[in-house]
Enzyme design. Sequence first.
Site, PDB file in Angstrom:
ATOM      1  N   LYS A  88       0.842  -1.184   0.000  1.00 26.68           N
ATOM      2  CA  LYS A  88       0.000   0.000   0.000  1.00 26.68           C
ATOM      3  C   LYS A  88       0.885   1.244   0.000  1.00 26.68           C
ATOM      4  O   LYS A  88       1.834   1.351   0.765  1.00 26.68           O
ATOM      5  CB  LYS A  88      -0.913   0.000   1.238  1.00 26.68           C
ATOM      6  CG  LYS A  88      -2.148   0.859   1.099  1.00 26.68           C
ATOM      7  CD  LYS A  88      -3.152   0.543   2.186  1.00 26.68           C
ATOM      8  CE  LYS A  88      -4.463   1.271   1.922  1.00 26.68           C
ATOM      9  NZ  LYS A  88      -5.482   0.963   2.933  1.00 26.68           N
ATOM     10  N   GLU A 141     -20.673  -4.578   9.150  1.00 28.06           N
ATOM     11  CA  GLU A 141     -21.580  -3.732   9.921  1.00 28.06           C
ATOM     12  C   GLU A 141     -22.732  -4.527  10.534  1.00 28.06           C
ATOM     13  O   GLU A 141     -23.168  -4.229  11.662  1.00 28.06           O
ATOM     14  CB  GLU A 141     -22.122  -2.609   9.034  1.00 28.06           C
ATOM     15  CG  GLU A 141     -21.092  -1.578   8.626  1.00 28.06           C
ATOM     16  CD  GLU A 141     -20.279  -1.986   7.409  1.00 28.06           C
ATOM     17  OE1 GLU A 141     -19.406  -1.210   6.989  1.00 28.06           O
ATOM     18  OE2 GLU A 141     -20.531  -3.103   6.864  1.00 28.06           O
ATOM     19  N   ARG A 194     -26.232  -0.682   5.780  1.00 24.90           N
ATOM     20  CA  ARG A 194     -26.015  -2.117   5.616  1.00 24.90           C
ATOM     21  C   ARG A 194     -26.525  -2.920   6.814  1.00 24.90           C
ATOM     22  O   ARG A 194     -26.650  -4.139   6.726  1.00 24.90           O
ATOM     23  CB  ARG A 194     -24.523  -2.397   5.410  1.00 24.90           C
ATOM     24  CG  ARG A 194     -23.876  -1.496   4.368  1.00 24.90           C
ATOM     25  CD  ARG A 194     -22.447  -1.881   4.106  1.00 24.90           C
ATOM     26  NE  ARG A 194     -22.373  -2.723   2.925  1.00 24.90           N
ATOM     27  CZ  ARG A 194     -21.242  -3.184   2.404  1.00 24.90           C
ATOM     28  NH1 ARG A 194     -20.104  -2.908   2.983  1.00 24.90           N
ATOM     29  NH2 ARG A 194     -21.249  -3.933   1.331  1.00 24.90           N
TER      30      ARG A 194
END
Length: 618
Positions: free
Chosen positions: A277, A362, A390
């Site tokens: 990353k 979630e 969600r």
Amino acid sequence: MKVLPSIQSPKDLRLIKKELLPTLCQELRDTIISTVSKNGGHLGSSLGAVEIITALHYVFNTPQDKIVFDTGHQAYAHKLLTGRQAAFEHIRQKGGISGFPKRYESEYDSFGVGHASTALSAALGMAIARDQKKENSKVIAIVGDGCLTGGMAYEALQNAGLLATDMLVILNDNQMFISQRVGALGKFLTKLLTKQYVQLAEEKATNFLKRFDDLGNNAAKLAKKARAILFPGTIFEEMGFRYFGPVNGNNIEELIEVLESVKDVKGPVMLHVVTKKGKGYKPAEEKPTKFHGIGIFDVETGDTIGKANGITFTQAFSQALVKLGEKDTTVNAITAAMPEGTGLDAFRDKFPTRYFDVGIAEEHGATFAAGLAACGLKPVFALYSSFAQRCYDQILHDVALQKLPVVFALDRAGVVGEDGPTHHGVFDLSFLRSVPDLVLAAPADENELQHMLKTGLYCGRPFVLRYPRGAGFGVEMDAKMKTLDIGKGVWLKKGTDLTIAAIGNRVHPALQAANALEKQGVSCGVINMRFVKPLDTQILDEALRISPRIVTVEDNALIGGFGAAVAEYLADKGAAFRLLRLGIPDRFVEHAKSAQLYEQLGLNAQQIEQRILNWKNK
């Protein structure tokens, strides 16, 4: 001579020599770094995925072959290679291209995305559609390792294994602890296992062994286990995937070689690639979390520019939660893979045993919080408003139905700026207002937020606290937190001509508008409603006795929102009233700076003033 300007589509990319691809990747990185430093955006993930995206467009025949991104925050190189170089300068700006893939922006954006864990389901649907239409194309899903923490990804994996159609999944793994796995042995074994004759030999050997009843089946299973010793893809193999990897995802030559080998493998294929990353930009490599999503910054130093003065709503929440956690050991904090974004990193560092990161899950997070509350703890689940969409069923069924005292802290409520429609939190009041026994609160400023958080923790009811992204209004913070009367608003000023009933971060702009109207001879009252549910009907009745003209202001969708709640009450009451509702119209709001969006939507102080004047004079 630069390579990137000559590529207006992947067709141009596929014409260049392989030796030029490393140079192209560097040019892509330079362009991404330069642009994001001026516009802000998702930098680290986009830098890490440059080689993957370039190799996919080089090997596959896009757009006939479809690339499906998960979350889509890593797709900047994809945009640059698919005819959007000129537009890239204005990415995430008003009128510019989106920071995420969008179907109506380009034929190369096969599926729109902005939330995590969706790519596998979408790609599988596309693969089945291809099969039914008897088309000859490939479907590739790029999935980050973080996205696999979401349950939806596993639902898609098991279904893909069951359906056994042709699709390729690129598992983009940027976890540092796996990086050493990409060594000489890993390269050799991956190359070996992607050779077609090896694949055929493996299939023939397995089929041969299975002919010998239990002994043969046991031998086949043993061979499979022996292979799993060297390869970490056992779980994918068990779900019906052919697993290959890991390979170095930042080596373009190696990637192309492997992709060309696996592109025609039948059935579901999982290719595990390891990337870094922030690859190619030292500040992003050293601080990947900071550069995941970043504002304007100095390329030389990596320092952000133009930070907001004063405390943000998120910081106010973070500081208040830590203070409450110091005094009460039953306070627990939960996040869905967003500790820094929600401000829970401070609570995590101080109370690590009472902090839980559930990953991009979630739904699980909400029910996990319900379990904590059922046993007497005080859980605070902090997540972005748009991600709370969600876990609607869990909020309704697992929390509210059981009257469990869980606090949902919805950050990024209202418009969020450059991330656009996938991230604007403008629907939470609408989809939560119908849930019985749920308190819906929205602080006017950062000081009121801390009091509302304490109120939520000690009210003994399911409690939603929604607040916006970015800087507060510079209101001085009270040293001591207090609890508020639930369902009670407060008058900020009274006026004889009309009353503005405002909620959340539109209270201060509404007050500014009222003061400006006073100068024009309009006596305008202002109520800070504080709570959408329960609604303060007494204060609305008082406003009606003063004037039948009521204006509601909110940064939520007008359909089902705060203004709708006021309209329902007044209509059911049979009152004589005239109502103007200001909020988000029935459309998706595009990306731009938040200030630009509030002006465009007619929700800043000046626009509120003008719209009230126009309405009053009709």
